[in-house]
Design an enzyme around this catalytic site. Structure first.
Site, mmCIF file in Angstrom:
data_model
loop_
_atom_site.group_PDB
_atom_site.id
_atom_site.type_symbol
_atom_site.label_atom_id
_atom_site.label_comp_id
_atom_site.label_asym_id
_atom_site.label_seq_id
_atom_site.Cartn_x
_atom_site.Cartn_y
_atom_site.Cartn_z
ATOM 1 C CG ASP A 113 -1.732 1.210 1.416
ATOM 2 O OD1 ASP A 113 -2.366 1.630 0.429
ATOM 3 O OD2 ASP A 113 -1.741 1.778 2.518
ATOM 4 C CG ASP A 141 -1.823 7.558 0.650
ATOM 5 O OD1 ASP A 141 -0.938 8.420 0.523
ATOM 6 O OD2 ASP A 141 -2.675 7.327 -0.232
ATOM 7 C CD GLU A 171 -3.915 7.111 5.279
ATOM 8 O OE1 GLU A 171 -4.691 8.096 5.238
ATOM 9 O OE2 GLU A 171 -4.126 6.069 4.640
ATOM 10 N NE ARG A 178 -16.272 20.860 -0.613
ATOM 11 C CZ ARG A 178 -17.526 20.448 -0.741
ATOM 12 N NH1 ARG A 178 -18.121 20.443 -1.931
ATOM 13 N NH2 ARG A 178 -18.217 20.051 0.327
ATOM 14 C CB SER A 212 -7.317 3.898 -2.373
ATOM 15 O OG SER A 212 -7.595 2.591 -1.950
ATOM 16 N NE ARG A 255 1.381 5.403 -12.096
ATOM 17 C CZ ARG A 255 1.624 4.378 -12.905
ATOM 18 N NH1 ARG A 255 0.659 3.531 -13.215
ATOM 19 N NH2 ARG A 255 2.826 4.163 -13.386
#
Length: 203
Positions: free
Chosen positions: A8, A10, A17, A70, A109, A112
């Site tokens: 993964d 983040d 995060e 946003r 997630s 790119r």
């Protein structure tokens, strides 16, 4: 015997995060909403459709899709303006994967161009054989799609891949893909459910 490792991004490769957390809270305040940290931690790893659904469910009457867009726009601007902080041990484990001939992939997630930016800014691009992001699959985490596609792109069956994840949704996705799931907690800590299905987690 594992033949590949899928990472993964983040909260796992980079301390990003924290950026998302600030953006979630800030967007909530703009709309007179309080997004508690526990709720935000539960969003980690989700694809945009599921994020929008989670926001709409938590705050009836709020346009979840617009809210999420946003937040992601603000988080993207913040990330592109900085060099990401790499998590401890990342380069060392990537070197180990290379030394042992293991294929590697990123399954994130995130968008790119953000993955590309973060890897390039930390000189990690060369370590990965494939990059898969949320827009490459129909269903985001906790569905297994992103890990199945990453495994396909590196030419290794998903059940012969180790997946490193920091989020509960990511671990669920890795297990659903029949991969070996290893949790490295960042914001969210493993729940009893996750401890039951995870292959490895810190004690």
């Amino acid at each position: 015997m594992p033949r590949a490792v899928i990472f993964d991004q983040d909260g796992l490769l980079f301390d990003t995060e924290a950026v998302f957390e600030r953006c979630w809270i800030a967007e909530g305040l703009k709309n007179g909403l309080e997004l508690k940290k526990e709720f935000i931690y539960g969003l980690c790893g989700l694809g945009r459709k599921d994020l929008a659904s989670a926001i709409a469910k938590e705050f009836p009457g709020v346009d979840g899709t617009s809210f999420v867009e946003r937040v992601h726009h603000a988080a993207a601007e913040a990330q592109l303006a900085m060099t990401p902080v790499m998590k401890k041990g990342v380069r060392e484990i990537l070197e180990l994967c290379r030394a042992r001939g293991l294929k590697t992939a990123v399954a994130s997630s995130s968008m790119r161009h953000l993955v590309d930016h973060n890897l390039a800014a930390t000189n990690l691009t060369e370590y990965f054989d494939a990059i898969v992001t949320g827009k490459d699959v129909e269903n985001g985490k906790p569905a297994p799609d992103i890990f199945l596609l990453a495994a396909e792109r590196i030419g290794v069956p998903a059940d012969e891949c180790i997946v490193f994840e920091d989020s509960i949704n990511g671990i669920k996705a890795a297990c659903a893909a029949a991969s070996t799931a290893i949790m490295i907690p960042d914001r969210a800590q493993p729940t009893p459910e996750i401890r039951a299905i995870c292959t490895v987690f810190p004690s």
